[in-house]
Design an enzyme around this catalytic site. Structure first.
Site, mmCIF file in Angstrom:
data_model
loop_
_atom_site.group_PDB
_atom_site.id
_atom_site.type_symbol
_atom_site.label_atom_id
_atom_site.label_comp_id
_atom_site.label_asym_id
_atom_site.label_seq_id
_atom_site.Cartn_x
_atom_site.Cartn_y
_atom_site.Cartn_z
ATOM 1 N N TRP A 335 0.837 -1.215 0.000
ATOM 2 C CA TRP A 335 0.000 0.000 0.000
ATOM 3 C C TRP A 335 0.864 1.255 0.000
ATOM 4 C CZ3 TRP A 335 -2.241 2.312 5.050
ATOM 5 C CH2 TRP A 335 -1.337 2.196 6.105
ATOM 6 N N GLU A 477 0.561 -3.074 12.670
ATOM 7 C CA GLU A 477 0.828 -4.514 12.532
ATOM 8 C C GLU A 477 1.316 -5.174 13.818
ATOM 9 O OE1 GLU A 477 3.526 -4.716 9.241
ATOM 10 O OE2 GLU A 477 1.960 -4.299 7.763
ATOM 11 N N LYS A 589 2.153 0.326 16.169
ATOM 12 C CA LYS A 589 3.323 0.385 15.279
ATOM 13 C C LYS A 589 3.355 1.685 14.490
ATOM 14 C CE LYS A 589 5.729 -2.177 11.661
ATOM 15 N NZ LYS A 589 5.693 -3.289 10.707
ATOM 16 N N GLN A 590 2.199 2.098 13.980
ATOM 17 C CA GLN A 590 2.182 3.259 13.078
ATOM 18 C C GLN A 590 0.788 3.847 13.047
ATOM 19 O OE1 GLN A 590 2.912 0.004 10.243
ATOM 20 N NE2 GLN A 590 2.171 1.457 8.708
#
Ligand code: BGC
Length: 732
Positions: A335, A477, A589-590
């Site tokens: 992505w 994730e 994570k993000q």
């Protein structure tokens, strides 16, 4: 005045050589060439050159790799028998610099070298991958003896002894030959996928010397010997032609023809045409940020790396997560491309964005096969994609070199939001460019078949009277196999809603196409009604009391951890606390909820909920992925948190230039690069579309004196300038 198009080498030491190789990659959207040193034939892999699309799978590997092309940069240079290079018994470096000029996509290296015999030589190397003739690569060495009149011996050719760090060999034994006394060629085919590649190189010089062929099977070369006169500059130019069977012709004949074109043109003409091309590119793509030289340089550096990776003439390939600048993620497409790298291209170089979107169109059969194999309808795009369009995410990591332990990778099965991410990029492209023909012939089909996937993917929860999407991985994730990830569910709802609008447009404007797609994709009133029911009844996890979105079911039952307490560090939190342990912690994570706010803004929630979301999720972000800081900067700027926005923007800008994730040796973080542009343009400048066209809503951090950039809206260029609180727009 300092030129903010120049990136100078500032890292030193053996550990950082590989980082410099990445940063100093040159390319032209067909081929990328890492910044290996010309004389370094002891390099561990000689993996310099990567050509789009040449994927190959080796039994025993975890998934297909982009097969590295032969190394064409090598030159062995001796003066009176002393070999130029790092070996201090041969000579010493008196001064050296390397400069990547992103304005003309050229890497220059200057070295002042004293041989152990006392001669002092100035060497200047210049290289570029022609932007005009993408099959041509050029390296020129200029040599001047400042002191002494040494005998120079130089040889260079094509080295096929290239490998990846895994040691895998991807090619059949190379065939070699020589088309002329000063030239050599090599050709081979990938072992499993059968792509052919041919490369031809000539070493041409103004030295008064005759070429000699050195027929070393794996490394055919051309050599010259001549005495240098003090003060005289001589040049040796390596011209390379490169072609593959992907272009449809005969690779060897085509590589030789490219070499011949390069010879006919000569270095100067090749360079001037290349430079003129790049001047035009920057007219559209440049971004000015006055007031912070580092950020200014980082923005141009990032745009350059996306531009040299974006294929101008091929819509069957796309940009991997690490562009063409390294072996990281095997050049697989994530992505990262659609949500991070495509947007700057959509707005500044729309033909490049279109090629990247077409790559997904051509891979619809793979996406349909994946949906079917998983018991769904429509098109379910693979989390990692290569040449065939099949899912190529490895299921396991390679064994850890110390413990031998492998980690199961679930993203190929569970990270499913990509299908909507692709639809999002298509809609952005369509809105900004007004390319109705693309939408009619290709875009609509991708969006509609993706909607069919979601309509079959959602699960009905009778007890709760709602649709859910369970067993997924969201952008964060660290948490695998979660239920009702708010990013995934909201994007699925957005996708279905968008698909209904696309369907209405197609039926209205292009009824024949609508009828044809309706038949092949079984889109009828019942299907459209079902999409609407899902839109109305899909669960979007929300905490009414706290007025925040819930990242996924049970997120707030996770064990709290003070993420900030572990700063500063470049290692991710799972790197410190362990992969499995981190799954139980409330650390992200993000950007996940924050990413959703970046993409959909007010469509997700009003400003006050967005602020609550920010206050909740920002402190939990580990930025364990390089995709994270730029997205956070974008949202922080929009929410008016300029202090944080500036810090996060700087973090994103440093990712490769200061190697702040510690893995730039594996390649440029292409998504972070595209994210940096988006944070500036959509975040700080607040670019958005209104019924009257594109408008700004700027929030610049203190110290930024001027921001200027251009975008295309429906074919017309709009140049925006923000200076001293004033905004100006110039059209045309
Ligand atoms: C990130 C993903 C990204 C991938 C490739 C992962 O670490 O979590 O979002 O797509 O890297 O860059």
């Amino acid at each position: 005045m300092e030129d903010h198009f120049l990136i100078r080498e500032h890292l030193a030491g053996p550990d950082q050589a590989a980082v410099s190789e990445t940063l100093f990659t040159i390319g032209n959207g067909y081929v990328g060439v890492r910044g290996l040193l010309e004389e370094d034939d002891a390099h561990p892999t000689l993996d310099s050159t990567r050509v789009h699309g040449l994927f190959n799978f080796i039994e025993g590997g975890v998934s297909p790799d982009l097969a590295p092309a032969p190394h064409w940069l090598g030159l062995t240079i001796e003066f009176d028998g002393y070999r130029f290079g790092a070996d201090t018994s041969q000579g010493r470096v008196l001064g050296a610099e390397r400069i990547l000029n992103v304005r003309d996509a050229t890497l220059t290296r200057r070295v002042l070298w004293q041989t152990a015999g006392g001669s002092v030589i100035r060497l200047t190397f210049e290289r570029f991958a022609s932007a005009v003739d993408q099959h041509v690569l050029v390296l020129r060495l200029s040599v001047m003896a400042l002191h002494g009149e040494p005998q120079m011996h130089i040889s260079g050719g094509i080295d096929t002894r290239v490998s990846l760090a895994s040691g895998f060999q991807h090619w059949e034994p190379w065939e070699t030959g020589s088309p002329a006394p000063d030239a050599v060629w090599v050709r081979s085919r990938t072992l499993q996928s059968g792509y052919e590649l041919a490369m031809a190189a000539a070493l041409v010089t103004d030295l008064d010397a005759a070429p000699a062929l050195l027929a070393d099977g794996a490394h055919p070369q051309v050599a010259y010997s001549a005495q240098l006169a003090q003060g005289q500059t001589i040049t040796i130019t390596k011209l390379v032609g490169l072609s593959t069977s992907r272009e449809g012709g005969n690779p060897l004949a085509d590589a030789l023809a490219a070499l011949e074109r390069a010879r006919q043109a000569g270095y100067d003409a090749l360079y001037y045409a290349h430079r003129a091309h790049w001047e035009r590119v920057w007219e559209d793509s440049d971004v000015v940020l006055e007031g912070d030289p580092f950020l200014q340089r980082a923005l141009r550096f990032c745009l350059y790396h996306i531009l040299i990776a974006a294929p101008p003439h091929d819509n069957q390939v796309s940009i991997g997560a690490k562009t063409l600048s390294g072996a990281g993620y095997r050049a697989h497409v994530f992505w990262d491309t659609e949500l991070f790298m495509v947007q700057p291209l959509t707005l500044t170089q729309p033909h490049l964005a279109r090629n990247l979107l077409m790559y997904r169109y051509h891979r619809l059969p793979g996406a349909r096969a994946k949906a079917k194999a998983n018991g769904f309808e429509g098109a379910m795009f693979p989390w990692e994609s290569a040449d065939t369009g099949e899912e190529v995410t490895p299921q396991w990591t390679p064994p850890d070199p110390v413990t031998g332990k492998r980690i199961r990778i679930w993203t190929g099965e569970l990270e499913q939001h990509l299908t909507s991410d692709i639809a999002y990029a298509i809609m952005q492209y369509w809105h900004w460019t007004g390319d109705d023909a693309f939408m009619r012939d290709y875009g609509a089909e991708i969006v509609l078949d993706g909607a069919r996937f979601w309509a079959s993917r959602v699960e009905w929860n009778a007890a709760e009277n709602r649709y859910e999407i369970n067993h997924v991985i969201g952008p964060d994730e660290y948490h695998e196999d979660v239920n009702n990830n708010v990013f995934t569910n909201t994007m699925a709802r957005w996708h279905l809603d968008t698909a209904r609008q696309v369907w209405d447009w197609l039926s209205d404007r292009h009824p024949e196409q609508a009828a044809a797609l309706g038949r092949t994709l079984s889109i009828d009133t019942a299907a459209l009604d079902r999409w609407q029911t899902i839109i109305d009844r899909i669960y979007i996890p929300f905490d009414d009391e706290r007025q925040i979105h819930i990242q996924f079911d049970g997120f707030f039952d996770l064990e709290p951890v003070d993420v900030l307490e572990y700063q500063p560090r470049i290692v991710s939190l799972p790197g410190i606390l362990g992969h499995e342990e981190s799954a139980h912690l409330r650390v992200i994570k993000q950007a996940d909820v924050v990413m959703l706010m970046a993409l959909l803004g007010e469509q997700v929630a009003d400003q006050s909920v967005q602020r609550n979301n920010w206050e909740t999720y920002y402190p939990l972000a580990d930025h364990g992925s390089s995709l994270s800081p730029a997205m956070h900067a974008w949202v922080a700027a929009r929410l008016g948190r300029l202090d944080l926005a500036g810090e996060l923007f700087e973090h994103a800008a440093e990712i490769d230039l200061r190697d702040n994730k510690g893995n730039s040796r594996d390649g440029i973080h292409g998504a972070s690069c595209g994210g940096l542009w988006q944070a500036l343009v959509f975040g700080f400048a607040g670019l958005h579309l209104t019924p009257d066209g594109p408008m700004l809503d700027p929030h610049l951090p203190p110290g930024w004196e001027r921001v200027q950039f251009a975008v295309y809206y429906q074919g017309e260029r709009h140049t925006f300038k923000i200076e001293g609180g004033d905004v100006s727009i110039e059209r045309g």
